[in-house]
Write a protein that holds these residues in place. Structure first.
Motif, PDB file in Angstrom:
ATOM      1  N   VAL A  27      56.332 -20.217  73.091  1.00  0.00           N
ATOM      2  CA  VAL A  27      56.789 -18.996  72.416  1.00  0.00           C
ATOM      3  C   VAL A  27      58.199 -19.193  71.865  1.00  0.00           C
ATOM      4  O   VAL A  27      58.502 -18.817  70.732  1.00  0.00           O
ATOM      5  CB  VAL A  27      56.732 -17.792  73.383  1.00  0.00           C
ATOM      6  CG1 VAL A  27      57.468 -16.590  72.813  1.00  0.00           C
ATOM      7  CG2 VAL A  27      55.296 -17.431  73.687  1.00  0.00           C
ATOM      8  N   THR A  28      59.070 -19.825  72.652  1.00  0.00           N
ATOM      9  CA  THR A  28      60.434 -20.095  72.195  1.00  0.00           C
ATOM     10  C   THR A  28      60.430 -21.020  70.979  1.00  0.00           C
ATOM     11  O   THR A  28      61.171 -20.796  70.011  1.00  0.00           O
ATOM     12  CB  THR A  28      61.257 -20.714  73.338  1.00  0.00           C
ATOM     13  OG1 THR A  28      61.225 -19.827  74.453  1.00  0.00           O
ATOM     14  CG2 THR A  28      62.698 -20.942  72.913  1.00  0.00           C
ATOM     15  N   ALA A  29      59.598 -22.052  71.007  1.00  0.00           N
ATOM     16  CA  ALA A  29      59.533 -22.989  69.884  1.00  0.00           C
ATOM     17  C   ALA A  29      59.030 -22.289  68.617  1.00  0.00           C
ATOM     18  O   ALA A  29      59.558 -22.531  67.519  1.00  0.00           O
ATOM     19  CB  ALA A  29      58.625 -24.166  70.234  1.00  0.00           C
ATOM     20  N   VAL A  30      58.044 -21.410  68.746  1.00  0.00           N
ATOM     21  CA  VAL A  30      57.523 -20.681  67.587  1.00  0.00           C
ATOM     22  C   VAL A  30      58.603 -19.763  67.009  1.00  0.00           C
ATOM     23  O   VAL A  30      58.761 -19.667  65.784  1.00  0.00           O
ATOM     24  CB  VAL A  30      56.250 -19.886  67.962  1.00  0.00           C
ATOM     25  CG1 VAL A  30      55.873 -18.901  66.881  1.00  0.00           C
ATOM     26  CG2 VAL A  30      55.100 -20.842  68.237  1.00  0.00           C
ATOM     27  N   LEU A  31      59.363 -19.104  67.864  1.00  0.00           N
ATOM     28  CA  LEU A  31      60.435 -18.232  67.378  1.00  0.00           C
ATOM     29  C   LEU A  31      61.526 -19.020  66.666  1.00  0.00           C
ATOM     30  O   LEU A  31      62.030 -18.604  65.619  1.00  0.00           O
ATOM     31  CB  LEU A  31      61.017 -17.415  68.540  1.00  0.00           C
ATOM     32  CG  LEU A  31      60.103 -16.330  69.110  1.00  0.00           C
ATOM     33  CD1 LEU A  31      60.732 -15.714  70.349  1.00  0.00           C
ATOM     34  CD2 LEU A  31      59.824 -15.271  68.070  1.00  0.00           C
ATOM     35  N   ILE A  32      61.897 -20.159  67.204  1.00  0.00           N
ATOM     36  CA  ILE A  32      62.911 -21.002  66.554  1.00  0.00           C
ATOM     37  C   ILE A  32      62.393 -21.485  65.205  1.00  0.00           C
ATOM     38  O   ILE A  32      63.117 -21.477  64.202  1.00  0.00           O
ATOM     39  CB  ILE A  32      63.297 -22.182  67.469  1.00  0.00           C
ATOM     40  CG1 ILE A  32      64.095 -21.653  68.664  1.00  0.00           C
ATOM     41  CG2 ILE A  32      64.103 -23.236  66.710  1.00  0.00           C
ATOM     42  CD1 ILE A  32      64.368 -22.705  69.730  1.00  0.00           C
ATOM     43  N   TRP A  33      61.128 -21.899  65.140  1.00  0.00           N
ATOM     44  CA  TRP A  33      60.538 -22.351  63.872  1.00  0.00           C
ATOM     45  C   TRP A  33      60.552 -21.225  62.842  1.00  0.00           C
ATOM     46  O   TRP A  33      60.857 -21.453  61.674  1.00  0.00           O
ATOM     47  CB  TRP A  33      59.115 -22.832  64.121  1.00  0.00           C
ATOM     48  CG  TRP A  33      58.385 -23.153  62.854  1.00  0.00           C
ATOM     49  CD1 TRP A  33      58.479 -24.297  62.120  1.00  0.00           C
ATOM     50  CD2 TRP A  33      57.465 -22.310  62.173  1.00  0.00           C
ATOM     51  NE1 TRP A  33      57.666 -24.207  61.017  1.00  0.00           N
ATOM     52  CE2 TRP A  33      57.034 -22.990  61.022  1.00  0.00           C
ATOM     53  CE3 TRP A  33      56.969 -21.037  62.410  1.00  0.00           C
ATOM     54  CZ2 TRP A  33      56.136 -22.448  60.129  1.00  0.00           C
ATOM     55  CZ3 TRP A  33      56.063 -20.490  61.516  1.00  0.00           C
ATOM     56  CH2 TRP A  33      55.662 -21.200  60.398  1.00  0.00           C
ATOM     57  N   GLY A  38      62.705 -18.935  57.874  1.00  0.00           N
ATOM     58  CA  GLY A  38      63.354 -17.834  57.159  1.00  0.00           C
ATOM     59  C   GLY A  38      64.645 -18.268  56.498  1.00  0.00           C
ATOM     60  O   GLY A  38      64.944 -17.877  55.368  1.00  0.00           O
ATOM     61  N   ILE A  39      65.419 -19.100  57.178  1.00  0.00           N
ATOM     62  CA  ILE A  39      66.666 -19.613  56.596  1.00  0.00           C
ATOM     63  C   ILE A  39      66.356 -20.488  55.384  1.00  0.00           C
ATOM     64  O   ILE A  39      67.021 -20.396  54.344  1.00  0.00           O
ATOM     65  CB  ILE A  39      67.473 -20.397  57.661  1.00  0.00           C
ATOM     66  CG1 ILE A  39      68.003 -19.432  58.717  1.00  0.00           C
ATOM     67  CG2 ILE A  39      68.597 -21.187  57.023  1.00  0.00           C
ATOM     68  CD1 ILE A  39      68.615 -20.112  59.925  1.00  0.00           C
ATOM     69  N   LYS A  40      65.328 -21.322  55.500  1.00  0.00           N
ATOM     70  CA  LYS A  40      64.947 -22.217  54.394  1.00  0.00           C
ATOM     71  C   LYS A  40      64.491 -21.416  53.172  1.00  0.00           C
ATOM     72  O   LYS A  40      64.871 -21.713  52.037  1.00  0.00           O
ATOM     73  CB  LYS A  40      63.832 -23.138  54.879  1.00  0.00           C
ATOM     74  CG  LYS A  40      63.386 -24.175  53.903  1.00  0.00           C
ATOM     75  CD  LYS A  40      62.322 -25.041  54.570  1.00  0.00           C
ATOM     76  CE  LYS A  40      61.658 -25.976  53.617  1.00  0.00           C
ATOM     77  NZ  LYS A  40      60.598 -26.757  54.257  1.00  0.00           N
ATOM     78  N   VAL A  41      63.675 -20.377  53.390  1.00  0.00           N
ATOM     79  CA  VAL A  41      63.188 -19.547  52.286  1.00  0.00           C
ATOM     80  C   VAL A  41      64.357 -18.809  51.640  1.00  0.00           C
ATOM     81  O   VAL A  41      64.443 -18.692  50.419  1.00  0.00           O
ATOM     82  CB  VAL A  41      62.109 -18.564  52.801  1.00  0.00           C
ATOM     83  CG1 VAL A  41      61.827 -17.476  51.785  1.00  0.00           C
ATOM     84  CG2 VAL A  41      60.844 -19.314  53.146  1.00  0.00           C
ATOM     85  N   ARG A  42      65.273 -18.307  52.446  1.00  0.00           N
ATOM     86  CA  ARG A  42      66.409 -17.553  51.899  1.00  0.00           C
ATOM     87  C   ARG A  42      67.323 -18.436  51.056  1.00  0.00           C
ATOM     88  O   ARG A  42      67.912 -17.976  50.079  1.00  0.00           O
ATOM     89  CB  ARG A  42      67.191 -16.920  53.038  1.00  0.00           C
ATOM     90  CG  ARG A  42      68.236 -15.975  52.551  1.00  0.00           C
ATOM     91  CD  ARG A  42      68.492 -14.917  53.535  1.00  0.00           C
ATOM     92  NE  ARG A  42      69.429 -13.978  52.953  1.00  0.00           N
ATOM     93  CZ  ARG A  42      69.990 -13.020  53.613  1.00  0.00           C
ATOM     94  NH1 ARG A  42      69.703 -12.865  54.871  1.00  0.00           N
ATOM     95  NH2 ARG A  42      70.831 -12.226  53.041  1.00  0.00           N
ATOM     96  N   LYS A  43      67.449 -19.708  51.412  1.00  0.00           N
ATOM     97  CA  LYS A  43      68.282 -20.624  50.623  1.00  0.00           C
ATOM     98  C   LYS A  43      67.686 -20.876  49.246  1.00  0.00           C
ATOM     99  O   LYS A  43      68.410 -21.166  48.299  1.00  0.00           O
ATOM    100  CB  LYS A  43      68.466 -21.950  51.359  1.00  0.00           C
ATOM    101  CG  LYS A  43      69.476 -21.873  52.474  1.00  0.00           C
ATOM    102  CD  LYS A  43      69.684 -23.224  53.106  1.00  0.00           C
ATOM    103  CE  LYS A  43      70.715 -23.134  54.202  1.00  0.00           C
ATOM    104  NZ  LYS A  43      70.974 -24.421  54.842  1.00  0.00           N
ATOM    105  N   ARG A  44      66.340 -20.785  49.113  1.00  0.00           N
ATOM    106  CA  ARG A  44      65.698 -21.006  47.814  1.00  0.00           C
ATOM    107  C   ARG A  44      65.816 -19.803  46.892  1.00  0.00           C
ATOM    108  O   ARG A  44      65.646 -19.927  45.689  1.00  0.00           O
ATOM    109  CB  ARG A  44      64.216 -21.325  48.010  1.00  0.00           C
ATOM    110  CG  ARG A  44      63.966 -22.707  48.547  1.00  0.00           C
ATOM    111  CD  ARG A  44      62.512 -23.063  48.455  1.00  0.00           C
ATOM    112  NE  ARG A  44      61.673 -22.046  49.071  1.00  0.00           N
ATOM    113  CZ  ARG A  44      60.678 -22.279  49.893  1.00  0.00           C
ATOM    114  NH1 ARG A  44      60.381 -23.513  50.215  1.00  0.00           N
ATOM    115  NH2 ARG A  44      59.964 -21.300  50.401  1.00  0.00           N
ATOM    116  N   GLU A  45      66.090 -18.616  47.437  1.00  0.00           N
ATOM    117  CA  GLU A  45      66.203 -17.418  46.625  1.00  0.00           C
ATOM    118  C   GLU A  45      67.500 -17.447  45.822  1.00  0.00           C
ATOM    119  O   GLU A  45      68.481 -18.058  46.235  1.00  0.00           O
ATOM    120  CB  GLU A  45      66.196 -16.176  47.523  1.00  0.00           C
ATOM    121  CG  GLU A  45      64.875 -15.941  48.215  1.00  0.00           C
ATOM    122  CD  GLU A  45      64.930 -14.759  49.163  1.00  0.00           C
ATOM    123  OE1 GLU A  45      66.022 -14.213  49.384  1.00  0.00           O
ATOM    124  OE2 GLU A  45      63.863 -14.402  49.685  1.00  0.00           O
TER     125      GLU A  45
END
Length: 118
Positions: A27-33, A38-45
């Motif tokens: 669960v922790t690994a999924v949340l970190i991913w 989200g950070i990666k997608v936001r950088k492309r905007e």
């Protein structure tokens, strides 16, 4: 006595404790991913506009709503009108600008317009 899931798993067997621990790690690994995605997608905007790039009011001031009655468009023949065949402005401006009202004694869109009752 209230026991936590960890205490129950540890009391039952070591395998149960390991299962709960691995579930927590997954669960922790999924949340970190998800956060990293989200950070990666936001950088492309595209970047957000600065305050000086925001839209401003026109020099004439705020634009207000205009209400007017329009004449209905006539249908030519039996051909069905589709959105791309309509004139862009709709009908023309009607000479009578009074708002249509319900006829007295009619019930609007409900019932037959007759008197109420059972």
């Amino acid at each position: 006595m209230n026991l936590t899931a960890y205490e129950v798993a540890a009391a039952g067997s070591a395998a149960g404790f390991v299962a709960v621990l691995l579930g927590g790690v997954v669960v922790t690994a999924v949340l970190i991913w998800a956060v990293l995605l989200g950070i990666k997608v936001r950088k492309r905007e595209p970047r957000r506009p600065r305050p000086d790039e925001q839209p401003t009011l026109p020099a004439s001031g705020a634009v207000h709503e205009t209400r007017e009655q329009r004449t209905p468009q006539e249908v030519a023949g039996d051909e069905r009108l589709t959105p791309h065949t309509l004139r862009p402005s709709g009908g023309t401006r009607s000479g009578d600008q009074r708002r249509p009202r319900w006829d007295s004694g009619s019930s609007g869109s409900f019932g037959s317009g007759g008197p109420g009752g059972a």
